[in-house]
Design an enzyme around this catalytic site. Structure first.
Site, PDB file in Angstrom:
ATOM      1  N   ARG A 153       0.847  -1.186   0.000  1.00 49.75           N
ATOM      2  CA  ARG A 153       0.000   0.000   0.000  1.00 49.75           C
ATOM      3  C   ARG A 153       0.876   1.228   0.000  1.00 49.75           C
ATOM      4  NH1 ARG A 153      -5.543   0.079   1.675  1.00 49.75           N
ATOM      5  NH2 ARG A 153      -5.204   2.305   1.954  1.00 49.75           N
ATOM      6  N   GLU A 184      -3.272   7.412  -7.983  1.00 52.37           N
ATOM      7  CA  GLU A 184      -3.089   6.539  -9.150  1.00 52.37           C
ATOM      8  C   GLU A 184      -4.079   6.948 -10.230  1.00 52.37           C
ATOM      9  OE1 GLU A 184      -3.497   2.551  -7.649  1.00 52.37           O
ATOM     10  OE2 GLU A 184      -1.563   2.611  -6.668  1.00 52.37           O
ATOM     11  N   HIS A 198       0.219  -0.501 -10.277  1.00 58.55           N
ATOM     12  CA  HIS A 198      -0.579  -1.273  -9.310  1.00 58.55           C
ATOM     13  C   HIS A 198      -1.003  -2.616  -9.930  1.00 58.55           C
ATOM     14  CE1 HIS A 198      -3.287  -0.749  -5.559  1.00 58.55           C
ATOM     15  NE2 HIS A 198      -2.898  -2.002  -5.695  1.00 58.55           N
TER      16      HIS A 198
END
Ligand SMILES: Cc1ncc(C[n+]2csc(CCOP(=O)(O)OP(=O)(O)O)c2C)c(N)n1
Ligand SMILES: [Mg+2]
Lengths: 530, 321
Positions: B236, B264, B283
């Site tokens: 994270r 993001e 990600h």
């Protein structure tokens, strides 16, 4: 008093409660009317008799007494006596001889023994009369202890034991000399920018770990283990400890070249094997050497030697060193590295796994006798040595020493557990000692690292003559049933073929309080040597 | 029943929608790609198959009177307002572990790619520069290094298993150590957080995020790290203080591999984008094609359990089962 009786009194006077031997007809006068207070430990082959006594003497820090049978017995004992000499182990060796009255006709058991014995002894002597026997033993006792220490042999024509004995005045000798020059040496160490220490066998032999650790911490400097040392001279989990020096000269010089002053404490400087071409020049490094063994100093690679007790020397240095504040790293990552390596090799019964598992299972106070040959370096790295007097090996690489020495050490130290870790090849030079171990119910854990032959010699062949191993005979030993061998001599045994075998058998071995032999089928991979 | 299925924006949407129709034959299925479409569909939805790309807010839940079950097609439920779901008696479930192998592989890929100057030398070569000397001055083996795993859950364990054969030393830290037997079999040594940062050449984060862990890797942790070490974050973004990371990348780290960013996609002026020694991925560590299939399968199985009145797996909210 006759000489037979006088010998027993003499033994008791020196508090010698154990005699090691293997008899023949020439030794019967020595053995008759044996007093109950003295144990006679029978070994079934003379090399084993001597190695048992060697282990016993080292672990009790007293001369041990050996009784051998004339030329056949001395013949078998020669190798082990050589080891004892190289180990600097004080032994009083009595050797039976034919009745002096018919030497001239060279009877069956006669041998001109003194010249043989002299090659493996610090001192050897054949008394010229009965009256001469006890004085000769007394002298042998002191000769054996004389630095550096070793066998002292007395040849006993059997008829002399029936004659009248003469006592001579007994003497106490303190051989532990205080070495000169410690003031200068302390100055050199204080002035050094990057000092380093090399700890050898004498540190352990003199029970001087505390002084060694004190010196290292006062100097806050790295400490190396002497190469091929017969003892461990420094706790191998201490944050300043760097591991054992590689036993080749170029490697030693390379490892020590970052330091301006190197002090070698005890033992030879340096024991090497095998020969690797290269310079023996030190460059900027100045090497100093303390030993109680004048011979070690005479052939030392050091620029300056100091003769005397390493313990006294370090105690003296400690009073003169300006101590630094050591910044010791908190946690060691050694353990983690070994744990990962062990897990990685578990499925293959690899050396890292096997030794790690052995180390995890041994009680913390265990004395380890090492004749593990190709596994020895790893053993000294992986097992924890945190107390002095916990590691023994033969100083000259002679095999057949380990099992017997383990028996002698266990006899001398009944309060500590003993583990012998031996190669399959090595064990077969001294298997008879299992009998003595069983007879005396010595609770030794015997671990055979079985790779079915002489792996270290295979490694050496590979590196000296690459590709030629398949056509090299004499290096494989198969089809030995170690468990049945052990059982035949009264020792319980089991074969560990996989990790779960090894894990439960080690637990079983340590909990049994009886001698126990494990035949561990270690990965037979041939490690790279050079 | 009425289903709303949120699909991630990918080239395979049509194919996946077709598959769903088959698996859930007899039910009505609305396939949506955006939050707006989801909001619209939720009004008449009984079951929502959700993904992390589209949040499920309190308002969404309150405006879905028939909603009974939210199955997340993914491993995390941070994008769902769990409190609101609980209030409304809605069951929320996710998928566990389906991406663990994929993340573990990603970490190993990143480690190897940073230990050898992979990206730079690939770029150089394409630009016509044959820079063997600089490769030779930098390329390193993983063998012999110490690898620290922070967080020993499923991903941490999959990673450890795969790393062991690389001849590394494995350290880990977690709130709860593994049982000693497990540690021994996997070659793992439990150490303090301080020791993990001091002793490791590579550190990979695999701990779940909780608010107390906000920026838990900051200046202090970076200063403890070895010169020339590597940080990998596939867990994270909020675990790592980005400013401290930039400083460490400039002053001591060999590099960092970052799969998770606080925003993001990152804004174009995010300084991380300028760092030569950072390896960035979108990600995606846990969403390989195989992981996507495993996640989809596990999600569908849970939905079928729910429809059958069997207990559902990996429940975060509700569901007495
Ligand atoms: C008395 C004696 N004979 C021969 C040798 C030569 N030698 C050195 S190492 C070795 C092989 C040892 O084999 P093993 O104990 O099985 O250990 P491994 O190398 O296989 O681990 C031999 C025979 C010796 N050291 N001592
Ligand atoms: Mg062998």
């Amino acid at each position: 008093m006759n000489v037979r009786e006088a010998i027993k009194e003499w033994l008791q006077y020196h508090h010698i409660s154990v005699v090691f031997g293997n008899p023949g007809s020439t030794e019967i006068p020595f053995l008759v009317d044996w007093p109950e207070e003295i144990s006679y430990i029978l070994g079934l082959q003379e090399s084993q008799v001597v190695a048992m006594a060697d282990g016993y003497a080292q672990a009790s820090r007293m001369p041990a007494v050996v009784n051998l049978h004339s030329q056949p017995g001395l013949g078998h004992a020669m190798g082990a006596l050589m080891s004892a000499k190289r180990n600097r182990t004080p032994l009083v060796v009595t050797i039976g001889q034919e009745d002096s009255r018919h030497h001239i006709v060279e009877p069956l058991l006669y041998g001109n023994l003194a010249p043989w014995a002299s090659t493996v002894s610090q001192w050897s002597y054949q008394p010229t009369s009965a009256e001469d026997v006890v004085p000769a033993l007394e002298r042998a006792y002191h000769e054996a202890r004389r630095p550096p220490g070793g066998p002292a042999s007395v040849i006993l024509p059997m008829n002399y034991l029936n004659g009248q004995a003469v006592w001579n005045p007994r003497r106490e000798i303190d051989y532990h000399a205080m070495p000169d020059g410690m003031e200068d040496l302390a100055g050199i160490l204080n002035a050094a920018k990057f000092p380093a220490l090399v700890m050898g066998d004498e540190v352990d032999k003199e029970d001087a770990w505390a002084q060694a650790v004190g010196l290292a911490e006062a100097l806050d400097c790295p400490v190396f283990g002497a190469p091929l040392s017969m003892r461990v001279g420094f706790p191998n989990r201490h944050p300043l400890y760097q591991g054992i020096l590689n036993p080749v000269m170029s490697g030693i010089i390379q490892s020590l070249s970052p330091y301006d002053v190197v002090l070698v404490v005890g033992g030879p400087a340096f024991l090497t094997y095998p020969y690797i071409p290269g310079s023996r020049e030190w460059g900027q490094t100045r090497v100093y050497h303390i030993s109680s063994d004048p011979e070690y100093l005479a052939r030392s690679m050091a620029a300056q030697g100091y003769c005397g007790s390493v313990r006294v020397a370090m105690e003296t240095l400690l009073t003169k060193i300006v101590p630094k504040e050591p910044e010791l790293p908190e946690v060691e990552l050694w353990e983690a590295e070994q744990k990962s390596a062990a897990a990685r090799e578990r499925a293959d019964m690899g050396s890292d796994y096997v030794l790690y598992t052995i180390g995890q299972n041994m009680p913390p106070d265990t004395i380890v006798v090492d004749e593990s040959v190709s596994h020895s370096l790893l053993l000294r790295k992986i097992l924890n040595f945190t107390r002095q007097g916990s590691y023994y090996t033969a100083s000259n690489g002679a095999l057949g020493w380990g099992l017997a020495a383990a028996a002698g050490i266990q006899l001398a130290q009944p309060g500590r557990r003993v583990m012998a870790v031996v190669g399959d090849g090595a064990s077969l030079y001294g298997m008879q000692s299992l009998w003595a171990i069983a007879e005396h119910r010595l609770p030794i854990v015997i671990v055979i690292l079985n790779n079915h032959g002489y792996t270290i010699l295979k490694s050496l062949t590979q590196s000296l003559y690459p590709g030629h191993l398949p056509a090299t005979p004499g290096l494989t030993v198969q089809h030995v049933n170690f468990v049945r061998l052990a059982e035949s001599m009264g020792v319980r045994g089991s074969k560990a073929e996989n990790p779960s075998d090894l894990e439960w058998q080690l637990k079983e071995a340590w909990s049994s309080r009886e001698p126990y032999l494990l035949d561990v089928q270690v990965d037979a991979e041939i490690p790279k040597l050079l | 029943m009425n289903f709303t299925v949120v699909l991630p924006p990918s080239e395979r949407v049509a194919e996946q929608a077709g598959l769903l129709q088959q698996l859930l034959a007899g039910h009505r299925i609305a396939v949506v790609l955006t939050w707006e479409e989801q909001a619209q569909a939720l009004r008449t939805t009984d079951i929502l198959v959700s993904t992390a790309f589209v949040p499920v807010t309190r308002e969404d839940i309150l405006s879905a009177p028939q909603l009974k079950f939210i199955q997340v097609a993914g491993v995390g439920v941070d994008h769902v307002d769990l409190e609101a779901a609980a209030e409304k008696g809605i069951i929320v479930a996710a998928v566990a572990g389906a991406n663990a192998e994929s993340v573990a592989e990603h970490v190993i890929m990143s480690t190897l790619a940073l230990l050898r100057p992979l990206i730079a030398s690939h770029g150089n070569l394409k630009d016509g520069r044959w820079d063997l000397p600089s490769w030779m001055a930098q390329a390193q083996d993983l063998a012999g290094k110490t690898f620290g795993i922070y967080g020993m859950g499923r991903i941490g364990q999959e990673l450890a298993k795969r790393l062991l054969p690389f001849r590394v030393t494995l350290l880990y830290h977690d709130l709860r150590p593994l049982p000693p037997d497990q540690e021994r079999l996997r070659g793992l040594s439990f150490v303090s957080k301080e020791m993990l940062f001091q002793g490791s050449d590579i550190i990979s984060l695999h701990l779940p995020f909780t608010p107390e862990l906000y920026h838990t890797i900051g200046a202090k942790e970076f200063s403890a790290m070895k010169d020339g070490s590597i940080l990998i974050n596939t867990a994270r973004a909020e675990l790592v203080d980005p400013n401290a990371l930039i400083v460490a990348l400039r002053t001591k780290l060999l590099g960092a591999a970052i799969d998770v960013l606080e925003s993001e996609p990152p804004p174009p002026d995010d300084p991380l984008l300028q760092m030569p020694n950072v390896l960035l991925t979108p990600h995606g560590a846990g969403v390989t094609l195989q992981a996507q299939n495993r996640i989809a399968q596990d999600a569908i199985q849970n939905v079928l359990r729910f429809l059958d009145n069997r207990p559902v797996d990996n429940v975060y909210v509700g569901g007495s089962s």
